[in-house]
Design an enzyme around this catalytic site. Structure first.
Site, PDB file in Angstrom:
ATOM      1  N   ASP A  43      23.251  46.245 -70.321  1.00 46.90           N
ATOM      2  CA  ASP A  43      23.122  44.799 -70.474  1.00 46.90           C
ATOM      3  C   ASP A  43      23.110  44.112 -71.864  1.00 46.90           C
ATOM      4  OD1 ASP A  43      22.836  44.923 -67.601  1.00 46.90           O
ATOM      5  OD2 ASP A  43      20.782  44.737 -67.535  1.00 46.90           O
ATOM      6  N   ASP A  67      24.198  48.815 -58.374  1.00 46.90           N
ATOM      7  CA  ASP A  67      23.374  48.397 -59.384  1.00 46.90           C
ATOM      8  C   ASP A  67      21.941  49.537 -58.935  1.00 46.90           C
ATOM      9  OD1 ASP A  67      21.835  47.509 -61.700  1.00 46.90           O
ATOM     10  OD2 ASP A  67      22.366  45.409 -61.157  1.00 46.90           O
TER      11      ASP A  67
HETATM   12  C1  DGJ Z   1      21.424  44.536 -64.033  1.00 38.56           C
HETATM   13  C2  DGJ Z   1      22.747  44.853 -64.313  1.00 38.56           C
HETATM   14  O1  DGJ Z   1      23.007  45.468 -65.553  1.00 38.56           O
HETATM   15  C3  DGJ Z   1      23.291  43.185 -64.639  1.00 38.56           C
HETATM   16  O2  DGJ Z   1      24.737  43.279 -65.182  1.00 38.56           O
HETATM   17  C4  DGJ Z   1      23.080  42.497 -63.628  1.00 38.56           C
HETATM   18  O3  DGJ Z   1      24.070  43.015 -62.371  1.00 38.56           O
HETATM   19  C5  DGJ Z   1      21.709  42.431 -63.027  1.00 38.56           C
HETATM   20  N1  DGJ Z   1      21.325  43.681 -62.913  1.00 38.56           N
HETATM   21  C6  DGJ Z   1      21.583  41.855 -61.744  1.00 38.56           C
HETATM   22  O4  DGJ Z   1      20.402  41.754 -61.307  1.00 38.56           O
END
Ligand code: DGJ
Length: 739
Positions: free
Chosen positions: A549, A479
Site C-alpha cells: 500500500d 484483496d
Molecule cells: C487494500 C489495498 O492494498 C488497497 O490498494 C485498496 O484496494 C484497499 N485495500 C481497499 O480497501
C-alpha cells in the site's frame, strides 16, 4: 537431467546440468541426506559421505544398528520422538498417545514430469521431458502409516521441488501435529540467513545475519503469509555477493500459516525446514485418508543472489504462473483507490477514465466501494452487487462506458470477508470464523468468512461469478484486508478444529481455481492490504500481486528491490501515485515515480485531471515508454546492482535474453552536496558487443561492465553540459541497444 538409482546400496542421485542432490537409505531404513550443491558426477557408492559417528552420550537407534546415532546423521525427513534431538520434520500423534514414528524405506518409483498436487498450487511441467520425479515410499508398520517423499528435478533449472504425503491405513485415527514440506540437513553452518520481513507499508526488506547455534526462523500464524515475514529465505555463503558465490533459496508455495527455520546444531550441521506452521495445526487422519503438504521449492546458484533470483524468476514465470497472462506483458492500468478512496460516483470515475484513455492508459480498475452499502469500510462487505446510487446501470453499464473509451475494465473484490453491517452477515451470522460463546474480533470493521466450509465458498463463488458473467471484466484485484483470529469453524467437530487454517486456504485456492477456470481471459492480481500475501503459490492463480500500500517512490525502491529476490518483475504490482504521498507525505518527482514503477507491472493510482498540463504530457511519455519496453522490463533478465538498504543510490537493470537490449535504472535518495565521483557498473551484457547508450554514446559491453558509466554529473543534474536543478529523489534511466 537424470535420476541415478543404485539399488544395491540404496543411493539416489538427482542430477541436472547445475546441481546434484544425493540421498541414501540408512542402516535403520531411514533416508540419509548426503549432498546438495553443484553438480558432481555419479559414482557407484557415496557411502563415504555418511558421517554417522558415535560420540560420548550418543543414543543409538535399534540394537542391530549400533553404528547409527541419529543425532549425528544428516537426514532427509527426520522423525520425532527418537534419538535425533533436533526438530523432526513430521510429528504424528497416535491413538496410544505416542508421537514416535519409524518410517522405513520400502520402495521407490520414477516418473517423468511432475505430478499434480490435488487442490494445491505447485510448479508444473508441460511435457514429461522437462523434469523427472523420484517418489520414495516409506512405511511405519506399527503405526499403520505410509509416507511418500516427492522430489522433482527440473531439466533446465537448478531447482528441486519437494513435498510429502502421509496415508493412514489403520483403524481409528491419528493426528498430524507437524508435517514439513522440506527438510534439508546441510553439513556446515557457514551461511548468512536472509529473510524478507517488515510490516504493512514496508514489506519484504532483506534482513541478513550469520547462522548461529540454535534455531532461527520466520513464520506467520496470521492465516496469511503476512506483511511481517515472507515464505522465502536465502542461505548464502558469507562471501557470496549479488553476482558470485553460492546461494540457496527456500521458497514455500503456501499462503497460510508457515514456518521456515534453520536449526544449527552443536556440530555445525544446519537443518533447514519449510512447511505449514505447526502452531495451531493438527490434522486428523482416519482409515484410508491421506494428507499432502504444500510444495517447497529449493533453488541453488553459484552466481550469487542475482543468479538465484533469476532462476526463481524464470521458473515462476514459466512453470508456476498459468494461463493467458503467463508470459504476456501487463496492461497499463489506472486504479481509482488513491484517487478517490470511497468518495466517488459514476461521473467521477468516468472523468478519471476519460483522462486516462487520452494518456494512452489501457485499463481502468474500479477499487473498493462499488457494492452494497459500502460507502466506507464500515459496511457492505460481502454484498457483491453494485450500489444503485453509485452505479445506476450497474457494473455492466459502467464497464460498457469504459470500454467505449477504448479502455479495458477491471474490478476489486474482497471475497473472504464480511462487515457485520451487511446483508450477508445478517443472513448468515454463523458463516464467520468465531469460537462459540466468545467474541469475534473485528479488524478494519470486518470478520473473516469461514472459507473452510464449501457452502460458504459456493455462495461467494455464485455472487462473484454472476458479476463476471454479466459484465465485460478483464482484470480482478482480489484483496484480503485483515489477518485471521479466533480461528474456529462452526461445522467441524472439536478434534478437527486444528484443520481450519489449512482448510481455509484450501477454500481460497478452490475459489481461485473455479474463477480462473471459468474466466481464463481475466488477469488476476492478488493483494492483502498491500503486500500481505505476496507469495509464490498465489502466482499459480494470479500472475501479479499488489506489492504494498506504500506507493511512495523512495519506499517503493526498497519494497520492490526486496521483493525481486524471490519474485519476478512481471509479478510486482507497481503504480505511480500522487504527491504528497498518501502514506508518507513525501514529495518525489513524477519522473522518479514512473522510473521506479517501470520495474513492475506499471500503472497509475491518481486523478490525472489534477495534474498540470506539463505533468500530463509527461504521463503520456511515460506510458508510451512503458508500452515500448515492458516486454524487456517485465520478462528480461533482472539484476540488482546497488542496494537502497546500503547506499544512498540504488540501481537495478534488465537485459534481454539475446543481450542486445538493456535498461538500467539509477535512483538517488537524498541529494549530496559537492559529491564524490561515481560510476554505475552494468552487468549481464555481451562484452564483445558494441552498445549505444542513449545520451551517453557508444561503448563496448566490456567497457560498460568494467569501466562503468560515469554518473557523478548525471545524478547531480549536470548532464551533457546543461545544468538542471539537482534535487532529492532523482532518477536516471540508461537505455542500451546493441548494434
Ligand atoms: C487494500 C489495498 O492494498 C488497497 O490498494 C485498496 O484496494 C484497499 N485495500 C481497499 O480497501
Amino acid at each position: 537431467m537424470s535420476i541415478f538409482v543404485n539399488e544395491q546400496n540404496g543411493t539416489f542421485h538427482l542430477q541436472n546440468h547445475f546441481v546434484s542432490y544425493i540421498m541414501a537409505v540408512l542402516p535403520n531404513g531411514h533416508i540419509g541426506q548426503l549432498y546438495f550443491g553443484k553438480k558432481i558426477r555419479d559414482r557407484e557408492d557415496f557411502s563415504y559421505l555418511l558421517e554417522g559417528c558415535i560420540r560420548s552420550h550418543s543414543a543409538l537407534t535399534g540394537s542391530d544398528t549400533r553404528r547409527l546415532s541419529l543425532e549425528h546423521v544428516r537426514q532427509e525427513y527426520p522423525f520425532a520422538g527418537g534419538t535425533d534431538y533436533r526438530q523432526g520434520a513430521v510429528r504424528i500423534m497416535q491413538e496410544n498417545g505416542s508421537c514416535l514414528t519409524d518410517f522405513v524405506f520400502r520402495r521407490y518409483a520414477l516418473t517423468g514430469g511432475k505430478p499434480v498436487l490435488e487442490g494445491l498450487p505447485a510448479t508444473y511441467t508441460e511435457d514429461d521431458g522437462e523434469a523427472e520425479t523420484l517418489h520414495l515410499y516409506l512405511e511405519d508398520e506399527k503405526a499403520h502409516m505410509e509416507l511418500e517423499l516427492l522430489y522433482t528435478i527440473f531439466r533446465d533449472e537448478a531447482v528441486i521441488a519437494r513435498s510429502a504425503r502421509v496415508r493412514y491405513t489403520g483403524s481409528g485415527s491419528v493426528r498430524i501435529e507437524k508435517m514439513m514440506s522440506l527438510n534439508l540437513d546441510l553439513p556446515d553452518d557457514r551461511y548468512d540467513w536472509i529473510q524478507f520481513s517488515g510490516s504493512w507499508a514496508r514489506e519484504r526488506y532483506p534482513m541478513t545475519h550469520p547462522l548461529h547455534q540454535g534455531i532461527q526462523s520466520v513464520g506467520s500464524i496470521r492465516g496469511n503469509s503476512s506483511h511481517q515475514h515472507n515464505p522465502f529465505v536465502i542461505l548464502k555463503r558469507p562471501d557470496a555477493t549479488e553476482n558470485a558465490g553460492e546461494a540457496l533459496g527456500f521458497s514455500l508455495l503456501y499462503s497460510g500459516n508457515f514456518l521456515i527455520q534453520a536449526e544449527t546444531d552443536t556440530y555445525g550441521v544446519t537443518r533447514m525446514q519449510a512447511g505449514i506452521h505447526p502452531e495451531y495445526f493438527a490434522w486428523k487422519l482416519e482409515e484410508g485418508e491421506s494428507f499432502q503438504t504444500p510444495e517447497a521449492v529449493l533453488a541453488w546458484s553459484e552466481e550469487g543472489m542475482n543468479g538465484l533470483s533469476q532462476t526463481l524468476h524464470r521458473l515462476y514465470q514459466r512453470r508456476l504462473c498459468r494461463g493467458e497472462w503467463r508470459e504476456k506483458a501487463r496492461p497499463i492500468l489506472i486504479n481509482n483507490w488513491e484517487a478517490t478512496f470511497f468518495d466517488f460516483n459514476e461521473e467521477k470515475l468516468l472523468q478519471i477514465a476519460r483522462k486516462a484513455a487520452s494518456a494512452g492508459i489501457e485499463m481502468f480498475v474500479l477499487d473498493d466501494g462499488w457494492f452494497g452499502a459500502r460507502r466506507s469500510d464500515n459496511a457492505g462487505l460481502g454484498d457483491w452487487y453494485p450500489a444503485q446510487e453509485i452505479l445506476p446501470e450497474g457494473i455492466k453499464g459502467l464497464s460498457e462506458k469504459i470500454e467505449a473509451m477504448g479502455l479495458k475494465f477491471g474490478l476489486w473484490i474482497e471475497p473472504e470477508m464480511v462487515n457485520p453491517d451487511s446483508d450477508l452477515y445478517r443472513a448468515h451470522p454463523d458463516w464467520i470464523l468465531r469460537v462459540p460463546d466468545r467474541q469475534a474480533s473485528l479488524s478494519r470493521n470486518q470478520y473473516v468468512l469461514d472459507f473452510s466450509r464449501p457452502e460458504v465458498v459456493d455462495h461467494i463463488h455464485a455472487m462473484i461469478a454472476d458479476i463476471l458473467r454479466n459484465a465485460s471484466i478483464s482484470y480482478i484485484k482480489w484483496d484480503m484486508n485483515r489477518s485471521i483470529s479466533e480461528c474456529y469453524s462452526a461445522v467441524l467437530p472439536a478434534d478437527r478444529q486444528g484443520e481450519v487454517y489449512h482448510r481455509y486456504i484450501l477454500g481460497v485456492y478452490d475459489l481461485y481455481e473455479r474463477l480462473i477456470g471459468e474466466f481464463p481471459h481475466i488477469l488476476f492480481e492478488s493483494c492483502a492490504g498491500g503486500g500481505g500475501r505476496f507469495d509464490a503459490d498465489m502466482l499459480y492463480y494470479a500472475p501479479q500481486a499488489w506489492a504494498s500500500d506504500d506507493t511512495d517512490a523512495a519506499e517503493r525502491m526498497k519494497i520492490q528491490y526486496g521483493t525481486s529476490y524471490g519474485y519476478p518483475i512481471s509479478s510486482i504490482g507497481s503504480h505511480v501515485s500522487a504527491v504528497p504521498n498518501d502514506q508518507v507525505g513525501r514529495i518525489t518527482p513524477l519522473k522518479t515515480r514512473a522510473e521506479v514503477a517501470y520495474f513492475g507491472t506499471y500503472g497509475y493510482e491518481l486523478d490525472l485531471n489534477l495534474l498540470s498540463d506539463e505533468e500530463f504530457e509527461a504521463v503520456k511519455t511515460y506510458t508510451d515508454f512503458m508500452k515500448e519496453h515492458r516486454e524487456l522490463l517485465q520478462f528480461g533478465t533482472f539484476y540488482r546492482l546497488r542496494s537502497p538498504f546500503e547506499e544512498n543510490e540504488m540501481a537495478w537493470m534488465v537485459v534481454s535474453k539475446d543481450k542486445k537490449e538493456a535498461i538500467a535504472g539509477l535512483y538517488r535518495t537524498l541529494n549530496v552536496p559537492n559529491e564524490s565521483f561515481s560510476r554505475l557498473y552494468l552487468t549481464g551484457l555481451d562484452p564483445d558487443l558494441s552498445y549505444e547508450v542513449e545520451g551517453y554514446g557508444r561503448h563496448f559491453g566490456d567497457e560498460l561492465m568494467n569501466v562503468g558509466i560515469v554518473t557523478s554529473t548525471v545524478m547531480s543534474g549536470k548532464q551533457n553540459g546543461s545544468v538542471c536543478r539537482a534535487a532529492d529523489f532523482t532518477s536516471e534511466l540508461f537505455i542500451v541497444h546493441a548494434g
